[in-house]
Design a protein around this motif. Structure first.
Motif, PDB file in Angstrom:
ATOM      1  N   LEU A   1       0.804  -1.225   0.000  1.00 37.72           N
ATOM      2  CA  LEU A   1       0.000   0.000   0.000  1.00 37.72           C
ATOM      3  C   LEU A   1       0.836   1.274   0.000  1.00 37.72           C
ATOM      4  CD1 LEU A   1      -2.643  -1.113   2.679  1.00 37.72           C
ATOM      5  CD2 LEU A   1      -2.802  -1.282   0.180  1.00 37.72           C
ATOM      6  N   THR A   2       2.104   1.178   0.425  1.00 38.00           N
ATOM      7  CA  THR A   2       2.946   2.364   0.440  1.00 38.00           C
ATOM      8  C   THR A   2       3.237   2.812  -0.988  1.00 38.00           C
ATOM      9  OG1 THR A   2       4.973   3.293   1.369  1.00 38.00           O
ATOM     10  CG2 THR A   2       5.105   1.080   0.435  1.00 38.00           C
ATOM     11  N   ARG A   3       3.640   4.060  -1.140  1.00 33.99           N
ATOM     12  CA  ARG A   3       3.976   4.583  -2.465  1.00 33.99           C
ATOM     13  C   ARG A   3       5.401   5.082  -2.467  1.00 33.99           C
ATOM     14  NH1 ARG A   3       0.679   1.810  -3.468  1.00 33.99           N
ATOM     15  NH2 ARG A   3      -1.374   2.120  -4.425  1.00 33.99           N
ATOM     16  N   PRO A   4       6.255   4.491  -3.297  1.00 36.41           N
ATOM     17  CA  PRO A   4       5.967   3.368  -4.192  1.00 36.41           C
ATOM     18  C   PRO A   4       5.800   2.065  -3.422  1.00 36.41           C
ATOM     19  CG  PRO A   4       8.309   3.826  -4.194  1.00 36.41           C
ATOM     20  CD  PRO A   4       7.684   4.911  -3.361  1.00 36.41           C
ATOM     21  N   GLY A   5       5.164   1.082  -4.073  1.00 33.09           N
ATOM     22  CA  GLY A   5       5.021  -0.219  -3.452  1.00 33.09           C
ATOM     23  C   GLY A   5       6.383  -0.801  -3.133  1.00 33.09           C
ATOM     24  N   LEU A   6       6.503  -1.427  -1.976  1.00 30.83           N
ATOM     25  CA  LEU A   6       7.809  -1.876  -1.495  1.00 30.83           C
ATOM     26  C   LEU A   6       8.156  -3.266  -2.027  1.00 30.83           C
ATOM     27  CD1 LEU A   6      10.223  -1.329   0.445  1.00 30.83           C
ATOM     28  CD2 LEU A   6       8.897  -2.542   2.210  1.00 30.83           C
ATOM     29  N   THR A   7       9.286  -3.358  -2.704  1.00 35.41           N
ATOM     30  CA  THR A   7       9.851  -4.663  -3.042  1.00 35.41           C
ATOM     31  C   THR A   7      10.322  -5.303  -1.746  1.00 35.41           C
ATOM     32  OG1 THR A   7      10.549  -3.993  -5.262  1.00 35.41           O
ATOM     33  CG2 THR A   7      11.694  -5.862  -4.271  1.00 35.41           C
ATOM     34  N   THR A   8       9.944  -6.554  -1.521  1.00 34.44           N
ATOM     35  CA  THR A   8      10.223  -7.174  -0.227  1.00 34.44           C
ATOM     36  C   THR A   8      10.288  -8.685  -0.344  1.00 34.44           C
ATOM     37  OG1 THR A   8       9.482  -7.271   2.097  1.00 34.44           O
ATOM     38  CG2 THR A   8       7.782  -7.288   0.409  1.00 34.44           C
ATOM     39  N   VAL A   9      10.765  -9.309   0.722  1.00 36.09           N
ATOM     40  CA  VAL A   9      10.818 -10.766   0.794  1.00 36.09           C
ATOM     41  C   VAL A   9       9.601 -11.253   1.570  1.00 36.09           C
ATOM     42  CG1 VAL A   9      12.114 -12.770   1.609  1.00 36.09           C
ATOM     43  CG2 VAL A   9      13.329 -10.769   0.693  1.00 36.09           C
ATOM     44  N   ASP A  10       8.834 -12.106   0.958  1.00 35.19           N
ATOM     45  CA  ASP A  10       7.652 -12.663   1.610  1.00 35.19           C
ATOM     46  C   ASP A  10       8.072 -13.868   2.434  1.00 35.19           C
ATOM     47  OD1 ASP A  10       5.225 -13.631   2.394  1.00 35.19           O
ATOM     48  OD2 ASP A  10       4.454 -14.033   0.391  1.00 35.19           O
ATOM     49  N   GLN A  11       7.868 -13.786   3.769  1.00 34.78           N
ATOM     50  CA  GLN A  11       8.194 -14.923   4.611  1.00 34.78           C
ATOM     51  C   GLN A  11       6.940 -15.581   5.173  1.00 34.78           C
ATOM     52  OE1 GLN A  11       9.991 -14.477   8.408  1.00 34.78           O
ATOM     53  NE2 GLN A  11       9.392 -12.356   8.660  1.00 34.78           N
ATOM     54  N   SER A  12       5.778 -15.269   4.630  1.00 33.31           N
ATOM     55  CA  SER A  12       4.516 -15.909   5.006  1.00 33.31           C
ATOM     56  C   SER A  12       4.337 -15.955   6.515  1.00 33.31           C
ATOM     57  CB  SER A  12       4.424 -17.327   4.429  1.00 33.31           C
ATOM     58  OG  SER A  12       3.157 -17.881   4.679  1.00 33.31           O
ATOM     59  N   MET A  13       4.125 -14.787   7.114  1.00 33.93           N
ATOM     60  CA  MET A  13       3.936 -14.699   8.558  1.00 33.93           C
ATOM     61  C   MET A  13       2.716 -15.491   9.012  1.00 33.93           C
ATOM     62  SD  MET A  13       4.782 -10.684   8.571  1.00 33.93           S
ATOM     63  CE  MET A  13       3.842 -10.619   7.034  1.00 33.93           C
ATOM     64  N   TYR A  14       1.696 -15.512   8.167  1.00 33.10           N
ATOM     65  CA  TYR A  14       0.503 -16.328   8.451  1.00 33.10           C
ATOM     66  C   TYR A  14       0.897 -17.787   8.629  1.00 33.10           C
ATOM     67  CZ  TYR A  14      -4.018 -18.615   7.549  1.00 33.10           C
ATOM     68  OH  TYR A  14      -5.135 -19.407   7.634  1.00 33.10           O
ATOM     69  N   GLN A  15       1.748 -18.293   7.729  1.00 38.88           N
ATOM     70  CA  GLN A  15       2.160 -19.697   7.803  1.00 38.88           C
ATOM     71  C   GLN A  15       3.055 -19.948   9.008  1.00 38.88           C
ATOM     72  OE1 GLN A  15       0.696 -21.594   5.612  1.00 38.88           O
ATOM     73  NE2 GLN A  15       1.521 -23.522   6.410  1.00 38.88           N
TER      74      GLN A  15
END
Length: 347
Positions: free
Chosen positions: A289-303
């Motif tokens: 949602l931030t501008r610009p959208g943040l490139t990031t590593v998804d570590q699946s916090m839900y999982q």
């Protein structure tokens, strides 16, 4: 409820087991047998009692229940504070406990970014373990945790022997830096997390490994020591970006710290990604949602939360004999905060 004539507030007395017995037309002993899951009660009577419990809103005492049987069927989640990371973990925990017969108690400090004092998790565990909970999940502890009941750590400290769930932080960080290198960046800053955590250690190791493999010397002056608290990244980002030779990219060990890098960049007149590329780690909802959208590593916090709750349930029920560490995969999510540096041709 409030009386219109006196303005006084009337507090209804708590519903008792006797109230349930009267409503269901059975004895108090029968209600007790139903509440505690004992045999010898007909299905019809069980249905009557459960209906009365639902209508009256009766809740048995967890402490009293724990004294009568070996388990409370309540698990705990202990966290220093509730931020987006913890909220996503909690969603996974709740999903894993859905229809499991276990309830959940959540215990955290009252302030959002409270003082990061050592020992907070041990104090909370001491309060919860034994009488209130059968076991606890501890999120990013500051030290090795000990408890009379089973404990599962999410993102444990380095060298921890406790059952734990963690992301493949080394691979995630390596991929993030390789992405920046692939865009042509060679001066890549890094804002590290709290180095007592295994995750922070692995993310820095991934940063260093990616640079070394690419033949880019690791410049220690481009590494800032944060602690995963977003506020810790602000002065570090200022130091990096106010250098005579600022980096063309910064990799932050968490999204919260990456957001602070974006803020400082805007304040100092850097455009993102024109003058500076930024990468985070976590993929919390705000990163899209931030501008610009943040490139990031998804570590699946839900999982992470889901697997931790699943492990803890199995430990409590004796179904998990040799719990060790569950390592979950990571993946890179490319958004608009990264681009080739101005001095490099676009691929």
């Amino acid at each position: 409820m409030q009386s219109r004539e006196s303005g006084m507030i009337e507090v209804n007395a708590p519903v008792t087991m006797s109230d349930v017995a009267r409503a269901a037309g059975v004895s108090t002993a029968t209600v007790s047998r139903v509440v505690n899951g004992h045999y010898g009660v007909s299905a019809r009577t069980v249905a009557q009692v459960r209906s009365a419990i639902e209508q009256l809103g009766y809740e048995s005492s967890l402490v009293a229940t724990s004294l009568r049987r070996s388990r409370t069927n309540v698990l705990g989640l202990v966290a220093h504070s509730f931020q987006s990371y913890t909220a996503e973990v909690l969603k996974g925990v709740m999903k894993a406990l859905s229809r499991s017969g276990f309830d959940l108690i959540i215990y955290a400090n009252s302030d959002l970014y409270g003082s990061y004092s050592e020992g907070w998790e041990q104090r909370h565990l001491t309060r919860l373990s034994g009488t209130l909970t059968d076991g606890c999940i501890v999120v990013t502890p500051w030290g090795e945790v000990r408890s009379r009941t089973p404990v599962v750590a999410i993102d444990p400290v380095r060298g921890s022997t406790a059952p734990s769930v963690i992301s493949d932080n080394l691979a995630g960080a390596t991929t993030a830096v390789e992405h920046l290198l692939g865009l042509g960046h060679r001066r890549i800053g890094f804002i590290a997390g709290r180095d007592s955590l295994a995750s922070a250690w692995s993310r820095e190791e991934g940063y260093r490994a990616a640079l070394t493999t690419a033949g880019v010397p690791v410049d220690p002056t481009l590494i800032g020591r944060g602690d995963f608290n977003p506020e810790s990244a602000t002065p570090l980002a200022r130091v990096l970006l106010q250098r005579p030779d600022p980096p063309s990219a910064i990799f932050a060990a968490s999204d919260g710290m990456a957001f602070k890098v974006l803020e400082v960049a805007r304040e100092l007149g850097f455009s993102v990604p024109g003058d500076l590329s930024v990468v985070g780690f976590d993929n919390i909802p705000e990163s899209a949602l931030t501008r610009p959208g943040l490139t990031t590593v998804d570590q699946s916090m839900y999982q992470l939360g889901y697997e931790a709750a699943r492990m803890l349930k199995s430990l409590v029920t004796g179904e998990w004999d040799e719990p060790g560490q569950i390592v979950l995969p990571t993946s890179l999510v490319v958004r608009d905060s990264t681009a080739p540096p101005k001095s490099a041709p676009r691929p």
